[in-house]
Structures are given as C-alpha cells and as structure tokens.
Motif scaffolding. Structure first.
Motif, PDB file in Angstrom:
ATOM      1  N   VAL A 192      17.771  45.431  41.884  1.00 21.66           N
ATOM      2  CA  VAL A 192      18.520  46.574  41.341  1.00 21.66           C
ATOM      3  C   VAL A 192      18.430  46.610  39.812  1.00 21.66           C
ATOM      4  CG1 VAL A 192      20.828  47.560  41.088  1.00 21.66           C
ATOM      5  CG2 VAL A 192      20.062  46.699  43.326  1.00 21.66           C
ATOM      6  N   ALA A 193      18.671  45.455  39.172  1.00 22.37           N
ATOM      7  CA  ALA A 193      18.733  45.451  37.703  1.00 22.37           C
ATOM      8  C   ALA A 193      17.400  45.844  37.063  1.00 22.37           C
ATOM      9  CB  ALA A 193      19.215  44.083  37.215  1.00 22.37           C
ATOM     10  N   PRO A 194      16.275  45.184  37.438  1.00 20.75           N
ATOM     11  CA  PRO A 194      15.011  45.581  36.793  1.00 20.75           C
ATOM     12  C   PRO A 194      14.626  47.027  37.121  1.00 20.75           C
ATOM     13  CG  PRO A 194      14.759  43.509  37.972  1.00 20.75           C
ATOM     14  CD  PRO A 194      16.087  44.069  38.354  1.00 20.75           C
ATOM     15  N   PHE A 195      15.024  47.495  38.304  1.00 19.33           N
ATOM     16  CA  PHE A 195      14.686  48.856  38.703  1.00 19.33           C
ATOM     17  C   PHE A 195      15.277  49.859  37.724  1.00 19.33           C
ATOM     18  CE2 PHE A 195      15.709  52.675  41.273  1.00 19.33           C
ATOM     19  CZ  PHE A 195      14.429  53.027  41.646  1.00 19.33           C
ATOM     20  N   PHE A 196      16.573  49.725  37.460  1.00 18.07           N
ATOM     21  CA  PHE A 196      17.219  50.694  36.559  1.00 18.07           C
ATOM     22  C   PHE A 196      16.796  50.483  35.112  1.00 18.07           C
ATOM     23  CE2 PHE A 196      19.897  51.171  40.325  1.00 18.07           C
ATOM     24  CZ  PHE A 196      19.835  52.556  40.448  1.00 18.07           C
ATOM     25  N   LEU A 197      16.573  49.222  34.726  1.00 12.44           N
ATOM     26  CA  LEU A 197      16.072  48.966  33.366  1.00 12.44           C
ATOM     27  C   LEU A 197      14.712  49.628  33.180  1.00 12.44           C
ATOM     28  CD1 LEU A 197      16.976  45.218  32.673  1.00 12.44           C
ATOM     29  CD2 LEU A 197      17.800  47.224  31.438  1.00 12.44           C
ATOM     30  N   GLY A 198      13.835  49.473  34.178  1.00 10.89           N
ATOM     31  CA  GLY A 198      12.500  50.067  34.086  1.00 10.89           C
ATOM     32  C   GLY A 198      12.572  51.588  34.033  1.00 10.89           C
ATOM     33  N   TRP A 199      13.470  52.140  34.831  1.00 10.46           N
ATOM     34  CA  TRP A 199      13.679  53.601  34.838  1.00 10.46           C
ATOM     35  C   TRP A 199      14.072  54.087  33.445  1.00 10.46           C
ATOM     36  CZ3 TRP A 199      16.443  56.271  39.509  1.00 10.46           C
ATOM     37  CH2 TRP A 199      16.540  57.658  39.275  1.00 10.46           C
ATOM     38  N   HIS A 230       9.421  57.954  36.549  1.00 10.12           N
ATOM     39  CA  HIS A 230      10.319  56.904  36.047  1.00 10.12           C
ATOM     40  C   HIS A 230      10.691  55.950  37.171  1.00 10.12           C
ATOM     41  CE1 HIS A 230      10.403  59.317  32.555  1.00 10.12           C
ATOM     42  NE2 HIS A 230      11.353  60.169  32.924  1.00 10.12           N
ATOM     43  N   VAL A 231      10.982  56.517  38.323  1.00  8.44           N
ATOM     44  CA  VAL A 231      11.393  55.692  39.463  1.00  8.44           C
ATOM     45  C   VAL A 231      10.266  54.727  39.838  1.00  8.44           C
ATOM     46  CG1 VAL A 231      11.884  55.794  41.930  1.00  8.44           C
ATOM     47  CG2 VAL A 231      13.053  57.351  40.369  1.00  8.44           C
ATOM     48  N   PHE A 232       9.030  55.233  39.797  1.00  8.35           N
ATOM     49  CA  PHE A 232       7.904  54.377  40.181  1.00  8.35           C
ATOM     50  C   PHE A 232       7.735  53.209  39.218  1.00  8.35           C
ATOM     51  CE2 PHE A 232       3.993  52.977  41.820  1.00  8.35           C
ATOM     52  CZ  PHE A 232       3.881  53.534  43.080  1.00  8.35           C
ATOM     53  N   ILE A 233       7.885  53.494  37.922  1.00 12.27           N
ATOM     54  CA  ILE A 233       7.769  52.415  36.933  1.00 12.27           C
ATOM     55  C   ILE A 233       8.879  51.398  37.143  1.00 12.27           C
ATOM     56  CG2 ILE A 233       7.921  51.901  34.465  1.00 12.27           C
ATOM     57  CD1 ILE A 233       6.377  54.580  34.050  1.00 12.27           C
ATOM     58  N   GLY A 234      10.068  51.883  37.442  1.00 12.29           N
ATOM     59  CA  GLY A 234      11.165  50.961  37.788  1.00 12.29           C
ATOM     60  C   GLY A 234      10.778  50.079  38.967  1.00 12.29           C
ATOM     61  N   ALA A 235      10.153  50.695  39.968  1.00 15.64           N
ATOM     62  CA  ALA A 235       9.796  49.939  41.177  1.00 15.64           C
ATOM     63  C   ALA A 235       8.806  48.826  40.885  1.00 15.64           C
ATOM     64  CB  ALA A 235       9.223  50.892  42.230  1.00 15.64           C
ATOM     65  N   THR A 236       7.876  49.055  39.916  1.00 14.24           N
ATOM     66  CA  THR A 236       6.895  47.997  39.634  1.00 14.24           C
ATOM     67  C   THR A 236       7.549  46.752  39.029  1.00 14.24           C
ATOM     68  OG1 THR A 236       6.434  48.806  37.414  1.00 14.24           O
ATOM     69  CG2 THR A 236       5.007  49.633  39.153  1.00 14.24           C
ATOM     70  N   LEU A 237       8.771  46.899  38.527  1.00  9.76           N
ATOM     71  CA  LEU A 237       9.441  45.727  37.936  1.00  9.76           C
ATOM     72  C   LEU A 237      10.235  44.921  38.959  1.00  9.76           C
ATOM     73  CD1 LEU A 237      10.810  46.897  34.473  1.00  9.76           C
ATOM     74  CD2 LEU A 237       8.623  45.900  35.064  1.00  9.76           C
ATOM     75  N   GLY A 257      17.601  32.222  37.817  1.00  8.94           N
ATOM     76  CA  GLY A 257      17.161  33.435  37.122  1.00  8.94           C
ATOM     77  C   GLY A 257      15.750  33.287  36.561  1.00  8.94           C
ATOM     78  N   LEU A 258      15.464  32.108  35.985  1.00 13.00           N
ATOM     79  CA  LEU A 258      14.136  31.894  35.399  1.00 13.00           C
ATOM     80  C   LEU A 258      13.063  31.851  36.471  1.00 13.00           C
ATOM     81  CD1 LEU A 258      15.066  29.193  32.729  1.00 13.00           C
ATOM     82  CD2 LEU A 258      14.584  31.619  32.337  1.00 13.00           C
ATOM     83  N   GLY A 259      13.419  31.279  37.627  1.00 16.19           N
ATOM     84  CA  GLY A 259      12.441  31.167  38.706  1.00 16.19           C
ATOM     85  C   GLY A 259      12.044  32.504  39.298  1.00 16.19           C
ATOM     86  N   MET A 260      12.886  33.511  39.095  1.00 18.11           N
ATOM     87  CA  MET A 260      12.590  34.831  39.670  1.00 18.11           C
ATOM     88  C   MET A 260      11.730  35.699  38.737  1.00 18.11           C
ATOM     89  SD  MET A 260      14.206  34.844  42.630  1.00 18.11           S
ATOM     90  CE  MET A 260      14.355  36.582  43.092  1.00 18.11           C
ATOM     91  N   ILE A 261      11.426  35.200  37.548  1.00 21.43           N
ATOM     92  CA  ILE A 261      10.740  36.042  36.549  1.00 21.43           C
ATOM     93  C   ILE A 261       9.340  36.528  36.952  1.00 21.43           C
ATOM     94  CG2 ILE A 261       9.721  36.033  34.229  1.00 21.43           C
ATOM     95  CD1 ILE A 261      12.099  34.460  33.246  1.00 21.43           C
ATOM     96  N   PRO A 262       8.454  35.662  37.478  1.00 18.06           N
ATOM     97  CA  PRO A 262       7.046  36.103  37.555  1.00 18.06           C
ATOM     98  C   PRO A 262       6.833  37.300  38.470  1.00 18.06           C
ATOM     99  CG  PRO A 262       7.338  33.993  38.644  1.00 18.06           C
ATOM    100  CD  PRO A 262       8.631  34.303  37.988  1.00 18.06           C
ATOM    101  N   ARG A 263       6.028  38.245  38.000  1.00 16.20           N
ATOM    102  CA  ARG A 263       5.694  39.416  38.812  1.00 16.20           C
ATOM    103  C   ARG A 263       4.339  39.246  39.482  1.00 16.20           C
ATOM    104  NH1 ARG A 263       9.984  39.757  36.940  1.00 16.20           N
ATOM    105  NH2 ARG A 263      11.264  41.627  36.770  1.00 16.20           N
ATOM    106  N   GLY A 264       3.436  38.519  38.821  1.00 17.11           N
ATOM    107  CA  GLY A 264       2.132  38.231  39.403  1.00 17.11           C
ATOM    108  C   GLY A 264       1.454  39.469  39.932  1.00 17.11           C
ATOM    109  N   GLU A 265       0.706  39.269  41.019  1.00 21.04           N
ATOM    110  CA  GLU A 265      -0.138  40.341  41.525  1.00 21.04           C
ATOM    111  C   GLU A 265       0.679  41.434  42.189  1.00 21.04           C
ATOM    112  OE1 GLU A 265       0.241  37.408  42.561  1.00 21.04           O
ATOM    113  OE2 GLU A 265       0.773  37.592  44.660  1.00 21.04           O
ATOM    114  N   VAL A 266       1.942  41.150  42.541  1.00 18.73           N
ATOM    115  CA  VAL A 266       2.699  42.165  43.272  1.00 18.73           C
ATOM    116  C   VAL A 266       2.938  43.389  42.397  1.00 18.73           C
ATOM    117  CG1 VAL A 266       4.711  42.566  44.698  1.00 18.73           C
ATOM    118  CG2 VAL A 266       3.782  40.276  44.528  1.00 18.73           C
ATOM    119  N   GLY A 267       3.298  43.126  41.121  1.00 13.26           N
ATOM    120  CA  GLY A 267       3.496  44.236  40.187  1.00 13.26           C
ATOM    121  C   GLY A 267       2.228  45.061  40.015  1.00 13.26           C
TER     122      GLY A 267
END
Lengths: 475, 475
Positions: free
Chosen positions: A143-150, A165-172, A387-397
């Motif tokens: 939820v948090a990165p989604f709205f931040l990205g938006w 905007h929504v799509f860019i939020g989704a990539t995060l 929180g730190l362990g959840m950071i990487p986006r890797g290939e999914v983003g």
C-alpha cells in the motif's frame, strides 16, 4: 565473433584457445549444424566459456566483498556489473553473455534452487506462526509504495493520466526476495523470526502484486477498448494463486510422505536429490502456470519437504538432502547474481534527465517498504531488519514496467502512447539497481544493530546477536 | 499447447496445474515478453516441468534395470525411448522436450560433467602407462570399421561413388565414450587397466575421427568444386588437436598447482567446486574451439586435476572434490541419457527397406571394434571388455552423417545429390541406437567373464573380478 572477449580475459591460461572453430566443422554449414543439433550437440560452446568466466568472477567478487565484511552476493552483483561494463568499452561477447538463453535459464534455475534451499531450512509450522505479521507486512509494503509512487508520478509527470500514475505506483509494490534470502543465508540468519516474516511476506507480496497487475492492466486495456474491467478475471487469478498455495500445503501433508516412503525403497544413486529436485521444479512450474513467480513454487516445495520424510535414506547412511543440494546451489546460485549484475544497464545512469524521477522513485521504494516495520505484530522482532529486507525490487519491478511499456493509452491529443514511456522505464531500471545494491549492506547492518529499546523477552535474541557479531569478527 | 503432456502425466499430483498461464501475463504480449527476458525471466517454465519429468523417469528406469542386474544407464536410455514413443501416439509436448535448446544444453553439460568425474577418478601417469595400447586400440578400431563400412556401402549402394563409400566408412569410425564411461563407473571399474585403455583410445579416436572427417569432407568439397584437397588444412587440424592435448598436460603440470594454491586461500563457500568446474568448462570450450568434442576437454581437465592440488582445502576439512561434484553429476548426467533415449527415432525401425543396410552397418560397427581387442599390447588385460567398450557410436556417428547429408556430389546424371541420402541416414540412426543399447549389458557381461586362458600375472585380477561379482550378487 562473439567469442572474442573470453580469449582476451583468459589468454594467459592457454594460448591455443583463440583459434577459430575448426574450419571443417564450420564449413558443414546450416544443414550440418541442424543435423548436429538434432543429434544432441545443441550446446553452443560459448556457454561453456561463459559459465567458466561467470564462476571465476563470482568467486573473486564474493571473496573480495567477504574480506571487506560484506555479503558475498554484493560482490557477485558488482563482479557482474564490471563484466557488463566491458561492453561499454566495446569488448565483444559481453552482449551474448548477457542475453544467452541457456545462461539465462541456468541463472533462473539457480535462483529456484536458492529458494528451494531456503524453503528446506524453513518449516511450514514456523512460517504459519508468523502468518499474521507476514500478511500485515506484505499489505503495508504494497500500500505505502503504491501511493508514494502514484504521488511522485503525479508530481513529475503531470501530463500522464491517472491510470499511468497508478501503473507507476504498481511497479513499486513487488518484493524480489532472492537477494534478501541470499543475504540472510550467508549470515546464517534463516532461522530467525525476522527471516520468516520477510519470506512469508514476500510470498504474499507476489500474490498481491499479481492481483494489482491484473487490476491495473485490465483497467487500462478496458479503458483503451472503451469497455469496463471484468472483475471476474481478477477473481479467477486470485483464486488460482490461493488454490496453489493451499494445494502445495495439502500436497506436502498428504502426498509427500507417501511419495518419499516409496522412493526410499529405491536403491540407485542420487535418488533422494533427484526426486526432491523434481518435486521442486514441478511446483515451480505449477506456480508459473498460475501466474506466480517460479521461485514461490520452489520455496513452497522446500517448505513442505521435511527431514522426517527422508528417514529411509538417513537410516541407510545417505547424506542429508541439504548436504546434497548445497554443491548444486553453490554452482548455480552465483550464476543468477552475476547475471543480474551483467544485465544492469549502466548507461541509464548517464541520462541526466532521468535522474530526478529515478531518485524520487528510489527513495519512495525504500521509504515505502520501511512502513512494513510498523506492521509487525510480534514482539521482540528486529523491525528495522524486516523493513530493510523488503527493499529489493529486482526483476519483478522490471517485469511490471515491461508490461506497462506494452500497454497503450490515448494521450491528450487522442494518440495512443505507451503507459510506461522510455524515460520512465529508464528511471524504473535505476530504482531496481539501487534497491538491489543497497539491500545487502543495509540488511547486514540492520541485523547487527541491536534495537534501541529491547522489549521484554528480546534479551536472549539480543545476546545472541551480539555473540554472532563477535564470532564473525573473529573469523 | 506443448505443455499438454505433463499435466496428463502428473494430473494426480495437482489438479490445478492444467490452468493456462495467467491471462494477464500472457496478454502482456511480445514487448512485455522481451522486457521480461531482458529482466532475467528468460526461463520457459516448460523446462521446469520437462526436467521434473526427466528426473523421475530416469530414476524409475534406472531402478528397474538395476533390479534386473543391468546398468542403470540402460534403464535411463529406455525410459527416454518410452517417453519419446509417446510422440508416436500423438502426446503433445514430447517433441518440445526432445528439441528444447535449454534441456539439450543441460544434457550436454551433464555428459561433460560425467567425463570430468571420470577424468578425476583417473590419473595422467596411469593413462600414459597404457599409451601404446590405447594408440593401437584406437587405430585398429578406426581402420577396421572404416574398410568394413566402405565394403558394405559398395555392396548395398553400387550407384554411389567412391567418395560416398568412404564417407559411410568414416561414420563407423568414431567411438562415443559416454555410455562406456558410465557403465564402467556404475560397476566401479574405472580403476582397471581395461578402463584406462578404453578411455585413452576414445580420446585418440576423437582426434583420428576429426582428421578422417577433415580429409573426407575436404576431398568431397574439393571434388565438387573441381579442385584438389588442400593437405595443409588437414595438417593444421592435426596440429591443433595435438597442441590441445599437449597443452592440457602442460597446463596441468605448470599452471594448475599454482592456481589451486592461490584459490586455496579463498575463504568463501564452494570455491573448490566452482573453480574446478570453471577449469573443466574452460578446457571443454577450448576442445570445442579446436574441433574436438567438448567431452575430450572435460576428461583432460579431470585427468590433470589431482587430489594433491587440493591440500589447502582438505586441511580445512572441506569435502573432497569428487564428493562435491557427485550431486551435480547425479542431477545432470541422467538428463543426457534420458535425452539420448528421447531422441531415438523409433520410426526408423519401421522402414523395412532400410533394415538390410542398417543390419549390415550395425554388424560392421560391432565386429569392426572387436579388432581392437587384438591391438592390446599389455598382458593380463581383459581384451574382450576393451573391444566391447569401444562399440558405442552415439552422437558422434550422427554428427558425421549429418555433415554427409549437407555435402553434395554430382551423381551419374551430373545432378548434385547429398553424399548421405535420407535412406542411408536412417540406417546410420539405427546403427547408432543398436550399438548404444547393446553396450551396457555386453560390457557388463564381458567384464564379469574371466578370460579363458589366464596369462601369468593375471591371477590376482581374475580373483578380484570373481570377488567383485560375488559381492554384487549379494547386494
């Protein structure tokens, strides 16, 4: 032509190796090559040279970073980036190494085996124990990165429509758990509560990411076609993902014990390892078929396999499954991380106009996932590490961004334009690189750091942390 | 579409798996798929399902044949043939399994690792001891089948020109050592003199085969172009092969000890295994570059690596290299043999007009290699086993035939026709299948059989053979 890099790098080892492919075979031409392929000689020798190079740079990079007290995986990533950078100065062969289908497949099999190993070291009951935390962490981390990205998209790209905007939020949103799993394993921390929460949240994240992608892409396609989003499709995807996870647990409970009791009667060499890997690959395939990442299937396979199933083998004095799979992982896992480094497009950093958007997205990606640490309901958990362990986006983003690049929406003039344009794609690439490189040292630091106000019951954990750190500095 | 087989076979395990790829991802379309590939998602999930199936049938087939007191490798071959036969009754996906580039590459890496393991169990000094026998065995095993094949071609295909007969003779020359090496290892006989002679002869055979191919193909091409064969090309090829073998020995003597002493200082996990495999793949690549089979390079790599180089690792209590590589081999080696079985074109046996030529070629291929047993100069060697071990032609014969199919010669009417026509190619395929399937049981029988008139000094070997046989029947 594409083989020019490797002789250069290895010229000291064998002078003869730069000789061209024997003319007699090369002259066989197209048909002969096809005949040869049909006869089992499908292996491009380039793969052998490429793997040899990858193995060597992985070990050299890993070693250097371990000596600097950093996780080996960071060394492997950076070694891959260095080899990739040779392409910028015109070294031939690097591009082939980066895009070769066989090396890419081996890299993917490597990360599948890594998650299978991680699953084997975990335990389903323990995972379910942290289920609520994992669910909340995953939800917060989406939820948090989604709205931040938006918000960032709305600020930097005011000309883009809401769906953009929504799509860019989704990539995060999505978490790429490979890096984190590797760091946790390298530090011997897979057995901790933090690790279980991160791994569980990553699995749930994958499901949530799949759903968000389905909703957003469906809405865009429906809007482009002038129709409305079919919610039944989204429901079907959700159903399949949940069915897969529940199915894996049921298979683990009801089928696996019988399967391994039967296989335990086999006498031939390597049967435990081979059948376990077959099970891992099978679940990874099923996961891919329902639209999840194959690594989710591999992790599930490892989770439901348990030492108890291998009694027959242990009684005969065979080595443990974890012992048997370790060499396979030691060979293939670094291929994934070196390949990941190789594929980093360093030239993205040279495009100044991207850097503002890229920096904003990166900060949003990192800050957004720190909200996860607030969602941990357990006590005595190192929230910072979660929180730190959840950071990487890797290939999914990147996959999200790739799909965005293939979808079009009419712009203000009514002309169809890709939802994710080349500039935004470049910014997403930078975000992925930075989140990937930042995680290993940050997570290591976070795990070593004692939480400022130890809650009751956490003292032991803290003491243990201290001991571990001491032991590591002794080495 | 191509994925239909696996759900069928595995339907019992997970009902959900037949669901199609999540439409949302599939709908991403071409561009998204490219984006995904660039991002490291190059792995076709089919590979995972295919490998899982191959692992399972390999172990089931191997187990059945071991219980029938036959080498496991025969079970793997026949298991592969059974899966391949499903294509004849219209099961989808088998064709993809047979031709998939990634699965083919893994199979090739499997046989490379097998020959590396075999090389590790052998020792250069011991190999050189049997050098003369190996050279004579290889020469006899090339000359006899060559003229037999020529004669058969002249009898069955009188309309073909001399160069055509010569080419068919050449396809009977090469030995494919994978099957024999596997049988010898499965029976624990790699340390015997017979094994060393067979392995040494197989390496020399590969060099001789390369030269024959160069001469014959060069002559055909020169004749088609109206010119003459350039002997300097053939000399260059000979020089490169010999330079490779001598170079490998020198590298083993002068470079490897320093290399592993340096690497022994590394502390990171899996460095011994990874660097050894890098060395193996590197030599396999160099071998391929000079026109030899990659397995010759892998065998040479194993031969020059020696326990003595790993002192540093052993002192630290790390496991032996052979121990570490065994799981990797256990996973990948069966992929090669199942794949070999899969690729058997059973429909060749249904073409009655081929069977006469095929039978004659097969008999020539088998009888021709029995001449090898006469060429053993050592005393106290089971000559029968040497001859039997040289039988399999494997993929090498098919590669020769494939090149023949791509070369053309003018026929009596002056029209260009392929040197190896479809009918002859079919007969060669049958010859390859039969020699491959016949070797494991024949070699096992030959090794267990005591030679009729034990020569002086052989008594110990015979006694050992008897003990071994007794031990095996106890199991």
């Amino acid at each position: 032509m594409t083989k020019a890099l490797l002789p250069t790098l290895a010229a000291g080892l064998a002078g003869a190796c730069a000789l061209p492919l024997a003319p007699v075979l090369a002259a066989g031409g197209g048909e002969a090559a096809q005949g040869g392929e049909a006869a089992g000689h499908g292996l491009d020798p380039f793969v052998l040279a490429g793997l040899a190079l990858i193995f060597v740079v992985a070990k050299v990079g890993g070693e250097l970073f371990e000596r600097m007290n950093q996780p080996a995986v960071l060394g492997e990533l950076i070694a891959g980036m260095c080899v990739g950078a040779l392409a910028l100065v015109g070294v031939e062969g690097v591009e082939t190494l980066r895009t070769h289908a066989v090396i890419g497949a081996l890299a993917e099999i490597g990360v599948i085996i890594l998650l299978f190993e991680v699953g084997l070291e975990s335990n389903l009951a323990e995972m379910l124990e942290v289920g609520w935390s994992a669910l909340l962490v995953a939800t917060a981390g989406v939820v948090a990165p989604f709205f931040l990205g938006w918000g960032i998209s709305a600020y930097f790209l005011p000309e883009e429509g809401t769906l953009g905007h929504v799509f860019i939020g989704a990539t995060l949103c999505a978490t790429s758990v490979g890096i984190t799993a590797r760091v946790l394993r390298d530090l011997g921390r897979l057995q901790t509560r933090e690790s279980r929460i991160i791994l569980g949240a990553a699995v749930i994240d994958d499901v949530l990411g799949l759903l968000i992608l389905a909703v957003v892409a469906g809405a865009i396609r429906a809007s482009a076609a002038g129709g409305a989003l079919a919610l039944s499709d989204v429901g079907l995807i959700a159903l399949k993902s949940v069915a897969f996870l529940v199915g894996a647990v049921l298979v683990g409970h009801f089928v696996v014990p019988h399967l391994f009791r039967g296989v335990g009667r086999f006498r031939s060499r390597g049967v435990l390892l081979t059948v376990s890997l077959a099970f891992c690959f099978f679940l990874a395939w099923v996961a891919a078929e329902v639209g999840l990442a194959p690594i989710v299937g591999a992790f599930a396979a490892g989770l439901v396999l348990d030492e108890a199933h291998f009694e027959n083998f242990n009684r005969r004095g065979e080595r443990d499954l974890e012992d048997l799979i370790a060499p396979v992982g030691a060979v293939l896992v670094p291929v994934f991380f070196v390949q990941m480094g190789l594929r980093v497009d360093l030239s993205a950093f040279a495009r100044w106009e991207l850097l503002g958007l890229a920096a904003a997205l990166t900060v949003a990606a990192i800050i957004g996932k720190q909200v996860c640490s607030l969602a941990v309901v357990e006590r005595g958990v190192n929230r910072l590490a979660v929180g730190l362990g959840m950071i990487p986006r890797g290939e999914v983003g990147l996959i999200f961004a790739g799909i965005g690049a293939s979808l079009t929406l009419p712009n203000a003039q009514g002309v169809a334009e890709p939802v994710i344009g080349p500039a935004v794609f470049g910014a997403v690439v930078i975000m992925v690189i930075v989140t990937t490189l930042v995680t290993p040292p940050a997570l290591k630091w976070g795990l070593q750091r004692t939480t400022p106000t130890p809650e009751p019951g956490q003292d032991e954990a803290v003491a243990e942390l201290g001991e571990d750190a001491a032991r590591r500095t002794e080495l």
